[in-house]
Design a protein around this motif. Structure first.
Motif, PDB file in Angstrom:
ATOM      1  N   ILE A 185       0.856  -1.181   0.000  1.00  0.00           N
ATOM      2  CA  ILE A 185       0.000   0.000   0.000  1.00  0.00           C
ATOM      3  C   ILE A 185       0.895   1.235   0.000  1.00  0.00           C
ATOM      4  O   ILE A 185       1.760   1.379   0.848  1.00  0.00           O
ATOM      5  N   GLY A 186       0.681   2.123  -0.954  1.00  0.00           N
ATOM      6  CA  GLY A 186       1.506   3.320  -1.050  1.00  0.00           C
ATOM      7  C   GLY A 186       2.792   3.129  -1.816  1.00  0.00           C
ATOM      8  O   GLY A 186       3.511   4.092  -2.087  1.00  0.00           O
ATOM      9  N   ASP A 212       7.927   8.438   4.997  1.00  0.00           N
ATOM     10  CA  ASP A 212       6.801   7.822   5.706  1.00  0.00           C
ATOM     11  C   ASP A 212       6.577   6.407   5.182  1.00  0.00           C
ATOM     12  O   ASP A 212       6.814   6.119   4.004  1.00  0.00           O
ATOM     13  N   GLY A 213       6.084   5.540   6.062  1.00  0.00           N
ATOM     14  CA  GLY A 213       5.624   4.222   5.648  1.00  0.00           C
ATOM     15  C   GLY A 213       6.700   3.217   5.312  1.00  0.00           C
ATOM     16  O   GLY A 213       6.412   2.189   4.707  1.00  0.00           O
ATOM     17  N   ASP A 240       3.800   1.615   8.811  1.00  0.00           N
ATOM     18  CA  ASP A 240       3.848   1.471   7.356  1.00  0.00           C
ATOM     19  C   ASP A 240       2.806   2.308   6.624  1.00  0.00           C
ATOM     20  O   ASP A 240       2.515   2.040   5.464  1.00  0.00           O
ATOM     21  N   ARG A 241       2.267   3.295   7.307  1.00  0.00           N
ATOM     22  CA  ARG A 241       1.345   4.226   6.651  1.00  0.00           C
ATOM     23  C   ARG A 241       1.726   5.646   7.011  1.00  0.00           C
ATOM     24  O   ARG A 241       2.513   5.873   7.934  1.00  0.00           O
ATOM     25  N   ARG A 242       1.146   6.574   6.309  1.00  0.00           N
ATOM     26  CA  ARG A 242       1.457   7.981   6.530  1.00  0.00           C
ATOM     27  C   ARG A 242       1.072   8.381   7.960  1.00  0.00           C
ATOM     28  O   ARG A 242      -0.093   8.388   8.334  1.00  0.00           O
ATOM     29  N   THR A 272      -2.457  12.116   8.332  1.00  0.00           N
ATOM     30  CA  THR A 272      -2.653  10.767   7.804  1.00  0.00           C
ATOM     31  C   THR A 272      -3.357  10.755   6.459  1.00  0.00           C
ATOM     32  O   THR A 272      -3.488   9.682   5.856  1.00  0.00           O
ATOM     33  N   ASP A 318      -6.736   8.747   6.844  1.00  0.00           N
ATOM     34  CA  ASP A 318      -6.606   7.292   6.741  1.00  0.00           C
ATOM     35  C   ASP A 318      -7.625   6.613   7.661  1.00  0.00           C
ATOM     36  O   ASP A 318      -7.546   6.736   8.889  1.00  0.00           O
ATOM     37  N   LYS A 322      -7.952   3.596   8.543  1.00  0.00           N
ATOM     38  CA  LYS A 322      -7.379   2.573   9.420  1.00  0.00           C
ATOM     39  C   LYS A 322      -6.642   3.211  10.591  1.00  0.00           C
ATOM     40  O   LYS A 322      -6.560   2.628  11.672  1.00  0.00           O
ATOM     41  N   ASN A 323      -6.103   4.395  10.381  1.00  0.00           N
ATOM     42  CA  ASN A 323      -5.355   5.089  11.424  1.00  0.00           C
ATOM     43  C   ASN A 323      -6.213   6.132  12.133  1.00  0.00           C
ATOM     44  O   ASN A 323      -5.751   7.236  12.432  1.00  0.00           O
TER      45      ASN A 323
END
Length: 499
Positions: free
Chosen positions: A143-144, A203-204, A209-211, A379, A382, A384-385
């Protein structure tokens, strides 16, 4: 509202035999530990008949099929466990296998990934004719589309642990391993448009692993960078690597002095930042990064303990990330990047802020969560975040083992045992979740996988460490007294300098 299916596996019959782990290793092995071993055994990945790794999760409802992959960072805790339990041949095969997959790198946006970068994960694919092949992910499926930075670092940490534990220096001196180690160190030490000794990453690119606003010089990467530079002692001394060994030693010393001085935060340092003068030029100034006192978040003055301290999450021109990043702080203490006094103060912070950082499940990855407009901007909204979930303030059971290790380094075995008891009470009952939600980690993560393997191996490894703290040295995770670089400012002091 649909009833959530039971996630407990305690009532299922235990395996009659273990796939990779022989007899129970603990005299008073509980049902929880037995269930953790069973989950681990069920997750073993085999290639050409030999175990070479473990799947990330056995949750049949996992949202992405790459949770059936073996992730390098996930497997490290399993590998440490295998070393301690007499399965070093699996670790050796894993280390060699990861190196062999370097040739599978694909171009991303028309550009080849740097050759020192190792895959984030791999899977074994069975072809129509029944043969098997390995398929690696270097971020091209992520992802990303962010290439992993920490995989090569965890690989070097595991390599050093394997060699130290087994004495198999012949493996470390093979041409393939020497070439891989030189490529990793060369990539980390190459010249950049940088004046800081820390390592710049996007980032990530690691466990977060995400912004999450961790671009720049995040603490976790600096701690892993320090441990990677230490692995230069595995290089053979010849004309082709002598310069690299010297450069790694020099960079490591400068990195340590820098992190101990500028990343450290306690109440004294906070008072200095609060009174900083800004827009100053020259060499002999306190506010090196031109930090504006107005940038101190409202939560910080009342949260920093009177007799504690910790390493801030990130640092750069005009910017301090005051959040508490557990993984980076624990690894800094474990590897010796932190001074002994800083390690002690960090554990005092854990004790004083137990409800915030441990709560109902060890350990919160990042404290505090970002909320409101800051969350939307940082984020990218996001889902999920969301605040107090996943990497934005979620609690991650795998962090129990580095927390226990850091507590032992600081002489606070009691805190490690206390955290372990909290984790042991819930993990099997909840189905070994990937992470927990909420300010105190009371809820199973909304999008968390169940039967997450490193949640089980984190608990098993923590138990080994609690039974015998000397295993940290056996795995080469703590600093060698005879090989430690001489410490600079901060050794023996209350703090480490100005943030």
């Amino acid at each position: 509202m649909n009833e959530r299916p039971s996630t407990s596996r305690a009532t299922e019959p235990l395996h009659a035999t273990r796939h990779c782990f022989a007899a129970p290793r603990f005299a008073d092995e509980s049902v929880v530990l037995a269930d953790a071993y069973r989950l681990l055994d069920d997750a073993v990945i085999r290639y050409q008949g030999h175990p070479v790794g473990t799947m990330a999760s056995l949750d049949p409802r996992a949202p992405a099929d790459n949770y059936r992959d073996c992730f390098v960072r996930d497997f490290v805790s399993t590998a440490f466990l295998m070393l301690l339990e007499g399965r070093s041949e699996v670790v050796r095969e894993f280390l060699a296998l990861i190196l062999r997959m370097r040739g599978q790198q694909e171009e991303l946006e028309g550009q080849q990934i740097a050759p020192g970068v190792l895959p984030a994960s791999f899977r074994v694919v069975t072809l129509d004719d029944g043969s098997e092949e390995l398929s690696a992910d270097f971020g091209d499926r992520a992802i990303g589309r962010v290439a992993p930075v920490d995989s090569m670092m965890w690989w070097t940490v595991l390599l050093r642990a394997y060699v130290r534990f087994t004495g198999d220096t012949a493996f470390a001196h093979t041409p393939e391993v020497q070439r891989g180690l030189r490529m990793i160190l060369s990539l980390c030490l190459q010249s950049r448009f940088e004046v800081f000794p820390t390592l710049l990453v996007p980032d990530g690119s690691f466990m977060i692993d995400r912004r999450m606003g961790v671009f720049g010089h995040p603490l976790e990467i600096q701690a892993l960078f320090d441990m990677t530079l230490r692995a230069a002692d595995l290089l053979t001394v010849d004309e082709g690597s002598h310069w690299l060994i010297d450069l790694a030693a020099t960079r490591r010393q400068v990195l340590r002095d820098y992190v101990r001085r500028y990343y450290w935060l306690d109440l004294d340092v906070l008072n200095e930042v609060h009174r900083f003068s800004t827009e100053k030029f020259g060499h002999d100034i306190d506010n090196v990064f031109n930090i504006y006192p107005e940038s101190i978040p409202d939560w910080v003055p009342d949260w920093v303990p009177d007799n504690g301290g910790y390493f801030v999450g990130n640092l750069g021109p005009g910017r301090i990330d005051f959040r508490f990043f557990s993984q980076g702080n624990f690894l800094a203490s474990l590897s010796g990047l932190a001074t002994r006094e800083q390690s002690r103060l960090q554990m005092q912070t854990m004790a004083d802020r137990w409800d915030d950082l441990i709560g109902q499940m060890p350990v919160k990855l990042v404290y505090p969560a970002v909320t409101g407009s800051e969350w939307r901007l940082m984020t990218g909204s996001d889902p999920k975040n969301t605040p107090w979930s996943y990497h934005n303030g979620g609690n991650w059971p795998v962090l129990i083992w580095p927390m226990v290790a850091a507590a032992q380094v600081a002489g606070r075995q009691d805190l490690g045992e206390r955290a372990y008891r909290v984790a042991e009470q819930r993990l099997m009952k909840d189905g070994w979740p990937e992470y927990y939600d909420g300010r105190h980690g009371r809820l199973i993560g909304r999008r968390a996988n169940l039967h997450q393997v490193w949640s089980a191996t984190g608990l098993l490894l923590a138990r080994h460490l609690l039974e015998d703290p000397g295993r940290l040295a056996q795995l080469a995770l703590t600093e060698d007294e005879d090989s430690a670089p001489r410490s600079g400012r901060g050794q023996g002091e209350r703090g480490g300098g100005r943030a």
